[in-house]
Write a protein that holds these residues in place. Structure first.
Motif, PDB file in Angstrom:
ATOM      1  N   VAL A   7       0.876  -1.168   0.000  1.00 28.29           N
ATOM      2  CA  VAL A   7       0.000   0.000   0.000  1.00 28.29           C
ATOM      3  C   VAL A   7       0.915   1.221   0.000  1.00 28.29           C
ATOM      4  O   VAL A   7       2.070   1.143   0.435  1.00 28.29           O
ATOM      5  CB  VAL A   7      -0.930   0.001   1.248  1.00 28.29           C
ATOM      6  CG1 VAL A   7      -0.143   0.224   2.525  1.00 28.29           C
ATOM      7  CG2 VAL A   7      -2.047   1.023   1.106  1.00 28.29           C
ATOM      8  N   ASP A  46      -8.029  -4.653   1.274  1.00 24.91           N
ATOM      9  CA  ASP A  46      -8.941  -3.832   2.075  1.00 24.91           C
ATOM     10  C   ASP A  46      -8.337  -3.520   3.441  1.00 24.91           C
ATOM     11  O   ASP A  46      -8.478  -2.403   3.947  1.00 24.91           O
ATOM     12  CB  ASP A  46     -10.284  -4.550   2.261  1.00 24.91           C
ATOM     13  CG  ASP A  46     -11.124  -4.539   0.991  1.00 24.91           C
ATOM     14  OD1 ASP A  46     -10.805  -3.750   0.079  1.00 24.91           O
ATOM     15  OD2 ASP A  46     -12.092  -5.316   0.912  1.00 24.91           O
ATOM     16  N   THR A 100      -5.724  -0.870   3.048  1.00 24.32           N
ATOM     17  CA  THR A 100      -6.355   0.428   2.792  1.00 24.32           C
ATOM     18  C   THR A 100      -6.909   1.030   4.082  1.00 24.32           C
ATOM     19  O   THR A 100      -6.740   2.229   4.349  1.00 24.32           O
ATOM     20  CB  THR A 100      -7.483   0.268   1.757  1.00 24.32           C
ATOM     21  OG1 THR A 100      -6.944  -0.295   0.550  1.00 24.32           O
ATOM     22  CG2 THR A 100      -8.117   1.609   1.428  1.00 24.32           C
ATOM     23  N   LYS A 117      -5.651   4.485   6.017  1.00 20.97           N
ATOM     24  CA  LYS A 117      -6.613   5.548   6.345  1.00 20.97           C
ATOM     25  C   LYS A 117      -6.554   5.895   7.833  1.00 20.97           C
ATOM     26  O   LYS A 117      -6.556   7.077   8.212  1.00 20.97           O
ATOM     27  CB  LYS A 117      -8.026   5.110   5.952  1.00 20.97           C
ATOM     28  CG  LYS A 117      -9.099   6.179   6.152  1.00 20.97           C
ATOM     29  CD  LYS A 117     -10.433   5.691   5.595  1.00 20.97           C
ATOM     30  CE  LYS A 117     -11.506   6.766   5.706  1.00 20.97           C
ATOM     31  NZ  LYS A 117     -11.879   7.038   7.110  1.00 20.97           N
TER      32      LYS A 117
END
Length: 313
Positions: free
Chosen positions: A111, A266, A269, A273
């Motif tokens: 990521v 996911d 991510t 965040k």
């Protein structure tokens, strides 16, 4: 390039700094110039020979699971990243190999590094952050108004788990040594227990989830701390613990679950965040690659708060 390998099981003395060829990437891979790699307890359990059934016994083997770095080259099928991107990610937990100047990685294992953290902080995040997410969301299913006990709250996963549990509205009891009392309160713990002064086994409260990150609390001991429908989570998978958990969960309302890290895009991510929103990443010590043996010896003693990392030039 430099890479840490070992050719037999043993203590930190088996770790060697060797010269290796730079990996050649396949079309679905990226070549990463590694900037930092975190130190995980699973590392020494693998090179110590405790996880042979999962890691295998073929040598030489490599060390290092999660890392941060810069994309040097991308394969023809890669679409999410480009050369020059700052990234963080992780390799197969039982194969390792991140402690090297360059590594070949699939894009699903990466990521973009959040801009508000350093490479050292980013390297400390994937294993701890994804583990905490999996515990909170899947294994313990922590939610509002639940009572959650986190044993070993100042370790790498614990720091993140305390913050995540509070974000989900739980009432968190953090078990730490005297050294970590102030920090645990800063991360949001409602109650902080100093185990050097108050043995965890003598706590009168009962919890919806007991999360043992110290690997020192057995399920038998944890039962008296659990509500009738509570969950106990441990973080060291082995064939025996997995079998015991499977059998127990057929017959008991008090469930036993074992973390086996399963990274997902996911999950990465969500983690990025949360980091951008202010998730605290706590670093204990930073070591150089040439001091890899000393780094593992010191971290293995377990006196630090947060994660330690090794930086590469």
């Amino acid at each position: 390039m430099k890479k840490v390998i070992y050719s037999q099981f043993g203590d930190e003395s088996v770790l060697e700094l060797s010269e290796q060829a730079v990996p050649t990437i396949e079309k679905d891979q990226l070549l990463i110039r590694v900037k930092a790699v975190s130190i995980n307890p699973l590392d020494w359990k693998i090179y110590g020979g405790e996880m042979k059934l999962m890691s295998g016994s073929k040598f030489p083997k490599s060390v290092g699971i999660d890392f941060s770095g810069i994309v040097e080259q991308t394969g023809l099928a890669v679409t999410r990243f480009k050369a020059g991107d700052a990234v963080m990610g992780l390799l197969d937990a039982f194969k390792g190999g991140a402690l090297a100047d360059y590594i070949a990685v699939k894009e699903t294992d990466l990521v973009l590094k959040p801009a508000n953290v350093s490479f050292e902080q980013a390297a400390a995040l994937p294993v701890t952050g994804l583990s905490a997410l999996q515990i909170m969301d899947q294994l313990a299913a922590v939610g509002p108004n639940q009572d959650v006990l986190i044993n070993g709250a100042t370790g790498g996963i614990g720091v993140i788990a305390v913050q995540m549990a509070k974000k989900r509205g739980a009432r968190v009891t953090a078990v730490v040594s005297t050294k970590g009392v102030v920090e645990a309160r800063q991360w949001g713990a409602d109650t902080v227990v100093d185990y050097t002064k108050q043995p965890i086994k003598l706590l009168n409260q009962r919890f919806d989830a007991v999360i043992d990150l110290s690997t020192k609390l057995s399920f038998t001991e944890a039962k008296r701390l659990m509500k009738p429908k509570a969950v106990f989570v441990s973080t060291l998978p082995s064939p025996l613990t997995l079998l015991s958990a499977f059998i127990n969960n057929f017959f008991s309302g008090q469930k036993r679950r074992v973390l086996i890290l399963k990274p997902t895009v996911d999950g990465f991510t969500t983690l990025a965040k949360l980091t951008e929103e202010g998730l605290q990443i706590v670093l204990d010590k930073i070591y150089s690659l040439t001091n890899v043996r000393d780094a593992y010896r010191e971290v293995r003693r377990g006196k630090g708060i947060g994660k330690s990392v090794i930086v590469l030039d």
